[in-house]
Design a protein around this motif. Structure first.
Motif, PDB file in Angstrom:
ATOM      1  N   ASP A 254      60.214  89.396  46.354  1.00 46.12           N
ATOM      2  CA  ASP A 254      60.534  90.443  45.966  1.00 46.12           C
ATOM      3  C   ASP A 254      61.597  90.022  45.182  1.00 46.12           C
ATOM      4  OD1 ASP A 254      59.615  92.123  46.422  1.00 46.12           O
ATOM      5  OD2 ASP A 254      60.757  92.399  48.473  1.00 46.12           O
ATOM      6  N   ARG A 255      61.772  87.715  44.901  1.00 49.37           N
ATOM      7  CA  ARG A 255      62.785  87.623  44.049  1.00 49.37           C
ATOM      8  C   ARG A 255      61.914  87.417  42.123  1.00 49.37           C
ATOM      9  NH1 ARG A 255      62.931  83.457  48.005  1.00 49.37           N
ATOM     10  NH2 ARG A 255      65.508  83.662  49.143  1.00 49.37           N
ATOM     11  N   SER A 256      63.004  87.033  41.584  1.00 51.59           N
ATOM     12  CA  SER A 256      62.476  87.094  39.892  1.00 51.59           C
ATOM     13  C   SER A 256      62.250  86.120  39.852  1.00 51.59           C
ATOM     14  CB  SER A 256      63.093  87.970  39.367  1.00 51.59           C
ATOM     15  OG  SER A 256      63.423  88.690  39.268  1.00 51.59           O
ATOM     16  N   ALA A 352      56.091  86.694  36.731  1.00 51.29           N
ATOM     17  CA  ALA A 352      56.757  85.947  36.640  1.00 51.29           C
ATOM     18  C   ALA A 352      57.394  87.195  35.092  1.00 51.29           C
ATOM     19  CB  ALA A 352      56.820  84.631  34.971  1.00 51.29           C
ATOM     20  N   ARG A 353      58.129  87.138  35.331  1.00 54.86           N
ATOM     21  CA  ARG A 353      59.745  87.905  35.403  1.00 54.86           C
ATOM     22  C   ARG A 353      60.272  87.418  33.888  1.00 54.86           C
ATOM     23  NH1 ARG A 353      63.448  92.421  36.880  1.00 54.86           N
ATOM     24  NH2 ARG A 353      64.297  93.323  34.501  1.00 54.86           N
ATOM     25  N   GLY A 381      56.986  91.536  30.869  1.00 54.18           N
ATOM     26  CA  GLY A 381      57.689  90.232  31.535  1.00 54.18           C
ATOM     27  C   GLY A 381      58.579  90.052  30.037  1.00 54.18           C
ATOM     28  N   VAL A 382      59.900  89.135  30.236  1.00 56.40           N
ATOM     29  CA  VAL A 382      61.018  88.605  29.160  1.00 56.40           C
ATOM     30  C   VAL A 382      60.415  87.544  28.066  1.00 56.40           C
ATOM     31  CG1 VAL A 382      62.784  88.264  27.828  1.00 56.40           C
ATOM     32  CG2 VAL A 382      62.260  90.798  29.551  1.00 56.40           C
ATOM     33  N   ARG A 415      70.548  88.190  30.581  1.00 59.15           N
ATOM     34  CA  ARG A 415      70.028  88.930  29.716  1.00 59.15           C
ATOM     35  C   ARG A 415      68.838  89.789  29.796  1.00 59.15           C
ATOM     36  NH1 ARG A 415      69.774  89.808  22.053  1.00 59.15           N
ATOM     37  NH2 ARG A 415      68.840  91.806  22.958  1.00 59.15           N
ATOM     38  N   ALA A 416      68.300  88.738  30.060  1.00 61.47           N
ATOM     39  CA  ALA A 416      66.844  88.866  30.320  1.00 61.47           C
ATOM     40  C   ALA A 416      66.325  89.728  31.520  1.00 61.47           C
ATOM     41  CB  ALA A 416      65.920  87.795  30.350  1.00 61.47           C
TER      42      ALA A 416
END
Length: 469
Positions: A254-256, A352-353, A381-382, A415-416
């Protein structure tokens, strides 16, 4: 229809795995359509150069390869191409090495390509030379009497005049580009740098796309390369990609994830990327244990000393950051020195976030476009992108940063991670539209159509210039 003859340092034969790069796919398609030939170095070393050509045909693509001597590889490839031109064209004049042996080997190997390719060329063939390894090849083919339409595309940046003049015999090298009918660059910036050099150092003239030196007028254009957007989007939902996606997500707990994918090269800004991530961890302890940077960096050009240095430096920086911030069940950096097939890589991108693409200087950087193409439209994602990558001129809805600033990188990551879904979707949609519209096939057509029409346009432009005078 005229045949297309592509000449590059290496060839990429089609394979059933579907893991070829986008450039190889686009060129293969053009070669099939024109019954063309792809000419390049086999990657093999021979004791004595004989000029023997190894012919092969795979899935409708014909290739012709030659073996080089060990001295050729040392002086032409490891030397002039990768110790002289590569660092200089990426603005790293401090790393550029100038040696007569390097330049001599570079010209010798280009002549060997000219000698071996020449008998394969028919009068109506269109010749397309790829990248900095082969700059003088067109002139050498002209010297053999070939009057074919010839184009050249530079896949790396063109340096500012103030840097290029540090190259011994720089004018002689640039002059050989005027043997081509069309030369292409990824961005207007690289194109403008070329024009500036021709005007200031060679007393040439520029009139729109037409650049004149003496009695020779060529076309110089900006034509950004793309990826096979549809193919990569499909790969992101393939079974291998889904399997990799699930594997990565399970491991993250559950980590980004922030992902970077780069060759192990000083132009990619990996040291600066690690420093920016370290600054993020220092400034934002609330994100500890909630985020992981996965940096995939396959080794390249291991024979070149500067590449050996960057590998040892990154090993040390990653170790220091992990030593300072890790816990028994969390490691902030996953640093991986291996590559992955394109379908599995697409799954990693999708998991990937944040995509962190922060080169210090890059002709284009297709990883940025691959990251965009691999995203889930419902939950994208960003992309954080260096403003010094060629891709930044197209992907304006990425978070553009100065990779030399750890603070900017830290702020962009923050910010992302906090960016709301509607903004992520809006930014992704805008970038994906560009990736789809200006894809690899668009790039190939953009250049080859200009090359096919080049002689007529060149004649018309010359007549107009002469009339004006």
């Amino acid at each position: 229809m005229s045949r297309l003859i592509v000449i590059s340092n290496r060839v990429s034969r089609p394979n059933k795995s579907g893991n070829q790069g986008g450039l190889a796919v686009a060129l293969a398609q053009a070669l099939r359509e024109s019954r063309g030939i792809w000419v390049g170095w086999s990657g093999e070393v021979t004791e004595n150069f004989t000029g023997h050509i190894g012919f092969s045909e795979d899935e409708g693509v014909k290739t012709a390869t030659i073996d080089l001597e060990e001295q050729d590889v040392d002086e032409y490839y490891n030397g002039y191409a990768n110790k002289t031109l590569w660092p200089l064209f990426h603005f790293r004049i401090d790393l550029a090495e100038y040696a007569r042996d390097f330049e001599g080997g570079y010209n010798r190997v280009n002549k060997r390509f000219a000698d071996t390719t020449s008998p394969l060329i028919e009068p109506e063939d269109i010749i397309w030379v790829q990248d900095y390894h082969m700059i003088p090849l067109g002139q050498m083919l002209r010297d053999k009497g070939h009057q074919n339409r010839m184009g050249f595309f530079l896949h790396i940046p063109w340096p500012p005049t103030r840097l290029l003049v540090s190259l011994p015999h720089h004018t002689k090298l640039v002059q050989t580009l005027f043997a081509y009918d069309v030369i292409g660059f990824h961005t207007e910036e690289w194109l403008e740098s070329f024009r500036h050099y021709v005007e200031r150092e060679m007393n040439g003239t520029v009139d729109g796309d037409f650049v004149t030196l003496g009695d020779r007028t060529i076309q110089a254009i900006a034509c950004p390369i793309g990826i096979n957007a549809q193919e990569f989007s499909n790969a992101a939902v393939s079974d291998p990609a889904k399997e990799m996606f699930e594997k990565v997500r399970r491991s993250l707990q559950d980590r980004s994830m922030i992902v970077g994918v780069d060759r192990l090269d000083y132009s990619k800004g990996l040291e600066e990327r690690f420093s920016g991530y370290s600054r993020f961890l220092k400034d934002h302890p609330e994100h500890h244990r909630k985020v992981v940077l996965t940096q995939i960096a396959p080794p390249s050009r291991g024979e070149v000393e500067s590449y050996q240095h960057i590998r040892s430096t990154l090993d040390a920086i990653a170790g220091r950051i992990n030593g300072e911030y890790s816990d028994v069940d969390w490691t902030p950096i996953r640093y991986v020195n291996q590559g992955y097939p394109r379908d599995k890589l697409a799954g990693i991108y999708r998991a990937a976030r944040i995509g962190l693409v922060t080169p210090l200087r890059d002709g284009m950087n297709l990883v940025a476009k691959e990251y965009v193409a691999a995203q889930d439209p419902n939950d994208p994602g960003v992309l954080i992108l260096s403003r010094f990558a060629g891709a930044a001129t197209q992907l304006k809805d990425a978070l553009l940063i100065n990779p030399y600033s750890p603070e900017e990188m830290s702020d962009a990551i923050t910010r992302a991670l906090a960016m709301p879904l509607d903004e992520r979707q809006r930014r992704w949609r805008s970038m994906m539209d560009c990736v789809e519209e200006q894809d690899i096939s668009w790039w190939r057509r953009c250049f080859t159509e200009r090359l096919i029409a080049a002689r007529q346009e060149d004649s018309t432009a010359r007549e107009q210039i002469e009339t004006a005078h």
